[in-house]
Design a protein around this motif. Structure first.
Motif: not given
Length: 123
Positions: A35-36, A40-43, A89, A107
């Motif tokens: 999710r992003q 924020k960065e994708r996590e 997100a 990722e």
């Protein structure tokens, strides 16, 4: 090549539940949800292996989210309960055909990505 199509996102309130689906055009060895959030960065959220159903969940969602799969439908689900505003997100489905090692939360492990589905949790 594996194509992924997510569905199930939407606008809900704090404490509600939502189930995301990801339909795959082919069989992958492992699938995951990331999710992003805005700015924020994708996590990593959760992953599951196709053969044995081994799952991993991020600490931030443990006990609230559950990843599962339906082999017959080539579909992976993310059941999200007790949603919080911080869960807002774009949620992405990811898949890899590579079996064996590799961090499920990375990722870089995944070659295929869906277009994303928006989840918005309001207070």
């Amino acid at each position: 090549q594996v194509q992924l199509v997510e569905s199930g996102g939407g606008l809900v309130q704090t404490g509600d539940s939502l189930r995301l689906s990801c339909a795959a055009s082919g069989r992958a060895s492992r699938m995951a949800w990331f999710r992003q959030a805005p700015g924020k960065e994708r996590e990593f959220v959760a992953s599951i292996t196709w053969n044995f159903g081994i799952t991993y969940h991020a600490d931030s969602v443990k006990g609230r989210f559950t990843i599962s799969r339906d082999n017959a439908k080539n579909t992976v689900y993310l059941q999200m309960n007790s949603l919080k505003t911080e869960d807002t997100a774009v949620y992405y489905c990811a898949a890899t055909e590579t079996s064996g090692g590799g961090a499920p939360y990375s990722e870089q492990l995944y070659e295929y990505w869906g277009q994303g589905t928006q989840v918005t949790v309001s207070s």
